[in-house]
Write an enzyme that holds these catalytic residues in place. Structure first.
Site, short mmCIF file in Angstrom:
data_model
loop_
_atom_site.label_atom_id
_atom_site.label_comp_id
_atom_site.label_asym_id
_atom_site.label_seq_id
_atom_site.Cartn_x
_atom_site.Cartn_y
_atom_site.Cartn_z
N LYS A 135 28.11 -5.01 11.32
CA LYS A 135 28.17 -6.47 11.27
C LYS A 135 26.77 -6.96 11.57
CE LYS A 135 31.32 -6.17 14.65
NZ LYS A 135 32.54 -6.97 14.64
N ARG A 136 26.52 -8.27 11.43
CA ARG A 136 25.21 -8.79 11.80
C ARG A 136 24.87 -8.40 13.24
NH1 ARG A 136 22.40 -12.17 8.06
NH2 ARG A 136 21.01 -12.49 9.80
N LYS A 166 27.56 -10.23 19.75
CA LYS A 166 28.41 -9.19 19.18
C LYS A 166 28.26 -7.87 19.94
CE LYS A 166 28.15 -11.22 14.51
NZ LYS A 166 29.53 -11.55 14.11
N THR A 201 36.27 -10.69 10.80
CA THR A 201 37.14 -10.33 9.68
C THR A 201 37.04 -8.84 9.37
OG1 THR A 201 35.38 -11.19 8.27
CG2 THR A 201 37.33 -12.56 8.51
N LYS A 251 39.66 -5.56 8.14
CA LYS A 251 39.39 -4.59 7.08
C LYS A 251 39.57 -3.17 7.58
CE LYS A 251 36.14 -7.90 5.25
NZ LYS A 251 34.75 -8.36 5.29
N1 GPU Z 1 30.17 -17.06 11.09
BR1 GPU Z 1 28.73 -20.55 12.39
C1 GPU Z 1 29.13 -16.56 10.31
O1 GPU Z 1 29.28 -15.49 9.69
N2 GPU Z 1 27.98 -17.25 10.21
C2 GPU Z 1 27.81 -18.44 10.83
O2 GPU Z 1 26.73 -19.05 10.72
C3 GPU Z 1 28.88 -18.94 11.59
C4 GPU Z 1 30.03 -18.24 11.73
C5 GPU Z 1 31.40 -16.26 11.19
C6 GPU Z 1 31.92 -16.08 12.59
O3 GPU Z 1 30.88 -15.60 13.42
C7 GPU Z 1 33.07 -15.08 12.53
O4 GPU Z 1 33.67 -14.92 13.79
C8 GPU Z 1 34.12 -15.55 11.53
O5 GPU Z 1 35.08 -14.56 11.32
C9 GPU Z 1 33.49 -15.90 10.21
O6 GPU Z 1 32.41 -16.82 10.37
C10 GPU Z 1 34.46 -16.51 9.23
O7 GPU Z 1 35.18 -17.54 9.82
#
Ligand code: GPU
Length: 841
Positions: A567-568, A573, A678, A682
């Site tokens: 993940k990022r 995290k 998410t 998966k």
């Molecule tokens: N999320 Br705000 C990102 O991927 N980028 C962002 O800039 C922001 C939120 C993510 C959340 O970190 C993650 O928990 C979530 O599952 C996802 O959005 C989709 O809702």
């Protein structure tokens, strides 16, 4: 309408209408035709790139035929449509997905084989469409897949970045960013050079009263940039419905003005104008969960929002309906606050261009929009400086001030004399400089606000948006727990598992109704079934092991426990918690006798993910992971007991290889910080278990699959605030095992410890904001439980089968149906099956 063929000639058109191929022979014919004509090549000059191009063009043509029928049907039916506005669509590859969705992958496989190619090699030629950072962008892609699969009339609107998320290289353990120029050859998009919208920036506002005494505002001057539409077909699974994703690309307004400049000898500056305009859609901002407040980003947002709304309004006006019917025909969903300007832009169109009065317009606006929040992290909440706004979008700023004035008046009526409340909820923050709070604007301008998992939706109601719940009442705020598309994340990524499930549940129906997975429960103790299940997992691990070998040179044993965190990279995290845990395991192994070592569960710790280029701490974490791997992987005392892998350039297509290969995956954010997550869904859907905190969707996954099937650890969200307070104002005692880990790092065991001082210091000396030390003991103990559990393979396999059987809830189809019912109020609009889909059901 103007360009339609007259009635008498239409029979000829119908007779010669394109018919999508269904058979292998027709597919091959299309491929050869594209190689020989479209690409001007031949059988003596056809490499895999050309074969990929031709196969994609063949499938693209097929999609476009259905796309046309879908769009005609939607226009004709004139029912309500959904517009999903997202600055990110992390689509990944299209060919494999298109083949599976139209049910012709086996046809293509045989056809390609007859023409001399292996389908996997052809699929691997494709460059990922990586117009997103992480979860937020991938969610938008899953939603498009679900909306099409469920036959909703829905469009995605986004930006056609020339450069998607950067490509990550690891050089000497450090992340290096390389630009991702992905448009060299992109058969999946259709430029619509006839669909061009002028977008205005800068300039000023002239106000006057017309003959009837009405106040008029005219936004004039400034500069114009042109937005050109590029359409990408989005096929649904096993349905002819093919929706549209429209991406806008920027170009300078070529016209008299430029021409004048050019002729008057000012060639340089006319070229500079051109380049400045093209910069708008040049590059995706690579930040995840972070707002940096850059002017170019605001320009991107307005450019995209203005073009999209112009398009939506134009389509609506063709129907000649009354403006009051706008929200009955159109639902617009705001993916985070990035498109919040759409609220202001629609209000501007209605009052300045169409002459509606304020209240009438505002009712239309608020009934049209829904806003999804994706984070509670304060550094991610968008704010724009008022002076910057004033300069770039002067009329919009005035409208925001008016929206705020009417809103604060209503608050004052409801809470008379509560000055603090007014200051807290004002859309304008009274700071130096003043700032526009975009989330507040989004709430005020929408009829529904949702979070993305239950805990997260509760948290926004009790923390960052608490006052707004008091003002608007609780019904405006709701939850829609995220989901993922089982088409890509099971059927495409894990074909053998999908096939096994199909063989036991009566076909591929589960891909459209994921609750059918429940039928697998009865096989949880079935010996034969468990054997096949385990074989598939093993084969997926072998595939990943090969990939690891080819990309890193490290040999890993596929019988080891594969522990994956992809993940990022972000402090919240907590990849640092994971790597500290790995170092702790290393210390434990080193201290053991050979006999003790024999009892250990061998493990491969796999990491992957990008750090934002300016996020030094995240880059430090990547550096540490790589340096730890370099030491452990060559330590003869350790051997197969522990390997540490960092996979370069994690993206969607790599996720399709990685996800099916996990035994355990890590979702270990500080409780209360990960809105949903998410990838947790998966991994479980692919027969892996998870170790995680009580955060985001982990909580609902636990509820669905049962707490015996998940390894939860760590402090709860409700205790985080108090713990942080104690760190800062009480005594902060470090976990003793973590101290040993830090001591090893400080002994230069993983290279010059100076490089990691800021990381260890943030925990020891600077408040440990993410509670790494507080959760360390619990994490280590829980990892020990994982080791023990993995020794009982029979029990482990049963757990994974039961978990998969209970994952139906996490389909993005469920999620989209909830949006449709609770927020959008739209119905599906099926398209007749006239061309026949593939028979691969
Ligand atoms: N999320 Br705000 C990102 O991927 N980028 C962002 O800039 C922001 C939120 C993510 C959340 O970190 C993650 O928990 C979530 O599952 C996802 O959005 C989709 O809702």
């Amino acid at each position: 309408v103007e360009a339609s063929i007259p009635e008498p000639q239409r029979d000829a058109w119908k007779k010669f209408q394109a018919k999508p191929f269904v058979s292998k022979d027709d597919f091959e014919k299309e491929v050869v035709r594209h190689v020989e004509t479209t690409l001007a090549r031949s059988m003596f000059n056809c490499d895999e790139t050309a074969a990929y191009a031709a196969a994609s063009l063949a499938f693209r043509d097929r999609l476009i035929t259905e796309w046309n029928r879908t769009q005609q049907r939607q226009t004709f039916a004139d029912t309500k449509r959904v517009y999903y506005l997202s600055l990110e669509f992390l689509m990944g590859r299209a060919l494999d997905n298109a083949m599976l969705n139209v049910g012709l992958k086996n046809v293509a496989k045989e056809g390609l084989s007859e023409l001399g190619f292996r389908i996997e090699d052809i699929i691997n030629q494709e460059h990922d469409a990586a117009l997103g950072n992480g979860g937020l962008g991938r969610l938008a892609a899953c939603f498009l897949d679900s909306m099409a699969s469920l036959n909703f009339p829905a469009w995605g609107y986004g930006l056609r970045y020339k450069y998607g998320i950067f490509k990550q290289e690891i050089v000497d353990g450090y992340q290096v960013e390389v630009p991702d120029y992905w448009l060299d050859f992109n058969p999946w998009e259709f430029p619509r050079h006839d669909i061009v919208v002028d977008v205005q920036f800068y300039g000023g506002v002239r106000k006057y009263q017309d003959e009837d005494g009405k106040n008029v505002a005219v936004w004039e001057g400034g500069e114009i940039v042109k937005a050109t539409a590029y359409d990408v077909p989005i096929p649904g699974f096993n349905t002819p419905t093919t929706n549209n994703m429209r991406l806008w690309s920027s170009k300078a307004a070529s016209g008299e003005f430029d021409f004048q400049k050019f002729n008057s000898g000012d060639y340089e500056s006319s070229v500079a104008d051109q380049q400045r305009a093209e910069t708008i859609s040049a590059v995706l901002y690579p930040n995840d969960n972070l707002d940096r407040g850059k002017e170019l980003r605001l320009k991107q947002q307005y450019f995209w929002v203005a073009a999209s709304l112009y398009d939506i309004v134009r389509r609506f006006k063709k129907s000649k309906r009354a403006w009051s019917e706008f929200p009955d025909q159109i639902a617009i969903q705001l993916n985070d606050t990035h498109p919040t300007l759409a609220i202001v832009e629609l209000q501007r169109i209605l009052i300045d261009m169409e002459g509606l009065d304020w209240d009438e317009a505002w009712t239309i606006v608020t009934n049209t929009f829904g806003y999804t929040n994706h984070t509670v992290l304060p550094e991610a909440l968008e704010k724009w400086s008022v002076p910057l706004f004033q300069n770039l979008l002067p009329r919009h700023l005035q409208i925001i001030y008016d929206i705020n004035m009417f809103f604060l008046q209503s608050v004052e009526r409801k809470f008379p004399g509560d000055r603090d409340m007014l200051g807290r909820v004002s859309i304008i923050e009274e700071s130096q400089p003043k700032m526009v709070r975009m989330a507040y604007l989004a709430i005020v301008g929408s009829h529904k606000v949702n979070g993305v998992a239950e805990l997260h939706s509760d948290l926004i109601k009790t923390t960052i948006f608490r006052d707004f719940v008091k003002i608007f009442g609780p019904d405006k705020f709701t939850n829609v727990t995220n989901g993922i598309t089982p088409r890509r994340w099971l059927h495409q990524a894990n074909p053998r598992l999908s096939e096994l499930i199909a063989s036991k549940t009566g076909g591929l129906g589960f891909l459209k109704d994921l609750n059918i997975l429940n039928e697998l429960e009865k096989f949880a103790d079935d010996k034969e079934f468990k054997k096949e299940w385990a074989e598939i997992k093993y084969a997926n691990k072998v595939r990943l092991a090969k990939y690891i070998k080819s990309s890193t040179g490290v040999t890993v044993n596929p019988s080891s426990l594969f522990d994956i965190q992809v993940k990022r990279i972000h402090e919240y995290k907590r990849q640092q918690l994971n790597i500290f845990g790995v170092i702790h395991r290393y210390l434990t192994i080193k201290a053991m006798t050979p006999n003790e070592r024999k009892k250990l569960t061998p493990r491969v710790s796999i990491f992957g993910g990008k750090a934002a280029p300016g996020y030094w701490m995240a880059k430090t974490i990547i550096h540490l992971i790589n340096n730890v791997g370099a030491v452990i992987n060559k330590d003869p005392d350790v051997g197969d007991l522990l390997k540490v892998i960092f996979l370069e350039d994690y993206n969607v297509s790599k996720a399709e290889i990685i996800t099916p290969a996990s035994d355990i995956s890590e979702h270990i954010s500080t409780a209360g910080t990960e809105a949903s997550g998410t990838s947790n869904m998966k991994f479980v859907l692919n027969g892996g278990l998870i170790i995680g905190t009580c955060d985001g969707a982990n909580i609902e996954i636990t509820r669905e699959i049962g707490e015996n099937n998940i390894f939860l650890f760590g402090n709860l969200a409700e205790d985080v605030e108090d713990l942080r307070h104690t760190h800062n104002y009480g005594s902060h005692t470090m976990d003793t095992d973590l101290v040993k880990v830090f001591d090893l790092i400080k002994s230069n065991a993983f290279g010059d410890a100076g490089a990691f001082g800021a990381l260890t210091g943030s925990i020891e000396d600077h408040g440990d904001y993410y509670l790494v030390s507080d959760d360390f003991h619990s994490y280590i103990e829980t990892q020990a439980l994982v080791d023990e559990a993995y020794k009982d393979q029979e029990e482990w396999i049963t757990k994974t089968i039961l978990s998969v059987a209970r994952m139906g809830f996490f389909s993005s189809d469920r999620c989209i149906n909830e949006y449709a019912e609770m927020i959008w109020n739209v119905e599906p609009l099926p398209v007749e099956k006239e061309n026949g889909l593939g028979k691969e059901e």
